[in-house]
Design a protein around this motif. Structure first.
Motif, PDB file in Angstrom:
ATOM      1  N   THR A  35     -11.396   8.662  -7.118  1.00 35.94           N
ATOM      2  CA  THR A  35     -12.270   7.495  -7.142  1.00 35.94           C
ATOM      3  C   THR A  35     -11.459   6.201  -7.103  1.00 35.94           C
ATOM      4  O   THR A  35     -10.525   6.020  -7.889  1.00 35.94           O
ATOM      5  N   TYR A  36     -11.822   5.332  -6.166  1.00 34.75           N
ATOM      6  CA  TYR A  36     -11.280   3.985  -6.108  1.00 34.75           C
ATOM      7  C   TYR A  36     -12.279   3.047  -6.780  1.00 34.75           C
ATOM      8  O   TYR A  36     -13.499   3.181  -6.576  1.00 34.75           O
ATOM      9  N   LYS A  37     -11.767   2.100  -7.554  1.00 43.90           N
ATOM     10  CA  LYS A  37     -12.637   1.109  -8.174  1.00 43.90           C
ATOM     11  C   LYS A  37     -12.091  -0.286  -7.911  1.00 43.90           C
ATOM     12  O   LYS A  37     -10.865  -0.490  -7.870  1.00 43.90           O
ATOM     13  N   GLU A  67       0.793  -1.213   0.000  1.00 43.83           N
ATOM     14  CA  GLU A  67       0.000   0.000   0.000  1.00 43.83           C
ATOM     15  C   GLU A  67       0.830   1.269   0.000  1.00 43.83           C
ATOM     16  O   GLU A  67       0.289   2.339   0.147  1.00 43.83           O
ATOM     17  N   CYS A 116     -15.950   6.743  -3.888  1.00 44.20           N
ATOM     18  CA  CYS A 116     -15.545   8.107  -4.251  1.00 44.20           C
ATOM     19  C   CYS A 116     -15.676   9.017  -3.035  1.00 44.20           C
ATOM     20  O   CYS A 116     -16.781   9.250  -2.538  1.00 44.20           O
ATOM     21  N   HIS A 174      -0.065   4.771  -1.984  1.00 41.79           N
ATOM     22  CA  HIS A 174      -1.329   5.476  -1.955  1.00 41.79           C
ATOM     23  C   HIS A 174      -1.145   6.954  -1.691  1.00 41.79           C
ATOM     24  O   HIS A 174      -1.828   7.778  -2.255  1.00 41.79           O
ATOM     25  N   SER A 214     -17.381   1.026  -6.867  1.00 39.59           N
ATOM     26  CA  SER A 214     -16.459   2.161  -6.734  1.00 39.59           C
ATOM     27  C   SER A 214     -16.662   2.852  -5.400  1.00 39.59           C
ATOM     28  O   SER A 214     -17.717   2.742  -4.762  1.00 39.59           O
ATOM     29  N   LEU A 227      -7.604  -3.288  -7.352  1.00 35.28           N
ATOM     30  CA  LEU A 227      -7.986  -1.966  -6.854  1.00 35.28           C
ATOM     31  C   LEU A 227      -7.281  -0.903  -7.682  1.00 35.28           C
ATOM     32  O   LEU A 227      -6.060  -0.939  -7.842  1.00 35.28           O
ATOM     33  N   THR A 228      -8.049   0.035  -8.242  1.00 40.11           N
ATOM     34  CA  THR A 228      -7.457   1.147  -8.979  1.00 40.11           C
ATOM     35  C   THR A 228      -7.831   2.454  -8.295  1.00 40.11           C
ATOM     36  O   THR A 228      -8.847   2.544  -7.589  1.00 40.11           O
ATOM     37  N   PHE A 229      -6.998   3.455  -8.500  1.00 41.58           N
ATOM     38  CA  PHE A 229      -7.287   4.779  -7.949  1.00 41.58           C
ATOM     39  C   PHE A 229      -7.027   5.822  -9.013  1.00 41.58           C
ATOM     40  O   PHE A 229      -5.945   5.878  -9.600  1.00 41.58           O
TER      41      PHE A 229
END
Length: 468
Positions: free
Chosen positions: A204-206, A2, A220, A5, A218, A196-198
């Motif tokens: 927005t995290y998806k 992580e 947000c 981030h 998602s 996990l994408t940001f």
């Protein structure tokens, strides 16, 4: 996994048995961008989850017994230098248009999938080698101006079978609809089978399904500072307000909130880290004790700040309910009662900044393999005449439960040699390095548990194979 981030946070690492296995059951996912940047090293320890696709026509190799099945000293007995692969050669100049890709740089990551070894150089050049034929299969940079692993991310998946055939263009892009420019990111979580994408552009995290890359849900919220993933759950950490930090635990499957609470903090102390391991929350502030909180019932355990120094990295051992800390080249194992379980002997890390590229934890999580400094006694043996401290280290295998060094590949070992070429074996590569040179300035390390082989990469862009 992580650490990226938020740029200001301390590096944290997580290794699970499933993570290593996923490299053999999932595929090669590479990231690149155009035009490339010269320094992709900020995300070097996340070439991460690879994807294997297509059928392997040869019968599979039988799995090697786990490291606990028989004694480690016996398992690593008579290890020799077997092969040498060169990531760079004259051919590179004809394949790439970017001059800095021509220059030799250190190997920053090695990973093996079946009989294919992948080596990634800091320059962004990535090569695949066939362990059976000992030939380079190809470069994974599919265009002359592509750099593997950089800040502005594009992702693609390329099945191993396609790589064997040299059909790199037959892979397909992933997450094309997402804006993953730095400080955005993509994280492949093999433990939960999720991606996990940001997108920093819209905060927005998806979450996607790792099996088929289908979008799941998602999150947000501009107040989110960081998201941490554990088996089955995600910990959402929000921006600190006054003297507390809001936290929410979500289901990894559908994003449903499971628990919302706040963690009290000292107003004037900076937060060294907030970590989650299943139901345990680890909180450490500067010059304060380590707090281990059970989020189910708020039970608190404190570890005195004089006993627990803030580490530069963590590794959570999910199989054994322990965590490793790395501080000033030393390794220690702790349980979640705040007790020191293991102090490691003869395991002083060579590199002060630990990452998952230069250590390996076995699938049983009972053995740690690292590139270490040579003990003083061995140093005296190696350079007693020259009177100099050797520039090479040793590859040490230590038991996580006892802290004992059970085996090592050391330059002071008089029996350590280059393995002789077998008669009629035309697949054997030419080894130009001496054994001490191969043990000098190792920058990446990987252990293939099925083959019982260790692969190391160095600052010269060379990859070496050690086995018995």
């Amino acid at each position: 996994m992580e650490h990226h981030h938020k740029p200001g946070l301390r590096l944290r690492l997580r290794i699970t048995a499933a993570r290593r296995r996923a490299w053999l059951s999932a595929g090669l996912r590479s990231t690149c961008r155009k035009p490339p940047r010269r320094d992709p090293s900020d995300s070097v320890h996340k070439v991460a989850s690879r994807e294997i696709g297509g059928g392997h026509r040869r019968p599979p190799r039988p799995a090697a017994p786990s490291s606990s099945a028989f004694s480690c000293p016996e398992k690593f007995r008579n290890f020799q230098l077997q092969e040498e692969y060169d990531t760079y050669d004259d051919e590179v100049h004809f394949l790439v248009q970017l001059p800095f890709l021509w220059t030799r740089t250190k190997i920053i990551e090695i990973v093996a999938a079946k009989d294919v070894i992948f080596a990634l150089a800091q320059s962004g050049l990535c090569a695949a080698f066939n362990r059976t034929t000992n030939k380079r299969i190809c470069y994974l940079n599919i265009s002359p101006d592509e750099v593997i692993r950089s800040f502005s991310l594009k992702c693609r998946t390329t099945p191993i079978e396609y790589i064997r055939r040299g059909q790199l263009n037959d892979g397909f892009p992933l997450f094309e609809s997402e804006s993953l420019k730095y400080p955005g990111f993509v994280e492949f979580d093999d433990v939960n089978g999720k991606v996990l994408t940001f997108s920093a552009q819209d905060s927005t995290y998806k979450v996607f399904d790792l099996k088929n890359y289908n979008f799941l849900y998602s999150i947000c919220d501009k107040n989110i500072q960081e998201i941490k993933i554990s088996p089955g759950i995600m910990l959402v950490i929000y921006q600190k307000t006054n003297c507390h930090v809001p936290l929410t635990i979500l289901s990894i499957e559908d994003g449903t909130p499971l628990k919302t609470f706040s963690q009290l903090l000292h107003r004037s102390r900076k937060v060294d880290f907030i970590e989650q391991f299943n139901e345990k929350l680890l909180v450490k502030q500067d010059k304060e004790n380590l707090q281990i909180i059970d989020v189910r019932n708020s039970d608190l355990i404190e570890v005195n700040k004089t006993e627990f120094m803030t580490p530069s990295a963590f590794i959570f051992l999910y199989e054994n309910n322990l965590f490793l800390t790395f501080c000033n080249r030393t390794v220690a194992a702790w349980n979640f009662r705040g007790e020191l379980v293991t102090s490691f002997e003869d395991h002083e890390l060579w590199h002060p900044n630990c990452n998952t590229n230069n250590i390996y934890i076995t699938a049983d999580q009972d053995l740690i393999i690292s590139y270490c400094k040579v003990s003083k006694k061995a140093t005296d043996c190696v350079d007693s005449e020259a009177g100099e401290v050797p520039s090479m280290g040793s590859i040490n295998m230590s038991n996580i439960f006892t802290g004992k060094c059970v085996a090592k590949i050391s330059p002071s070992d008089p029996t350590l040699t280059i393995a002789p070429r077998k008669r009629g074996d035309k697949s054997r590569s030419t080894i130009h390095s001496t054994v001490p040179e191969a043990l000098e300035d190792i920058t990446a390390l990987f252990y293939d548990e099925d083959r019982n082989e260790i692969y190391t990469g160095n600052s010269k862009g060379l990859v070496h194979v050690w086995s018995n």
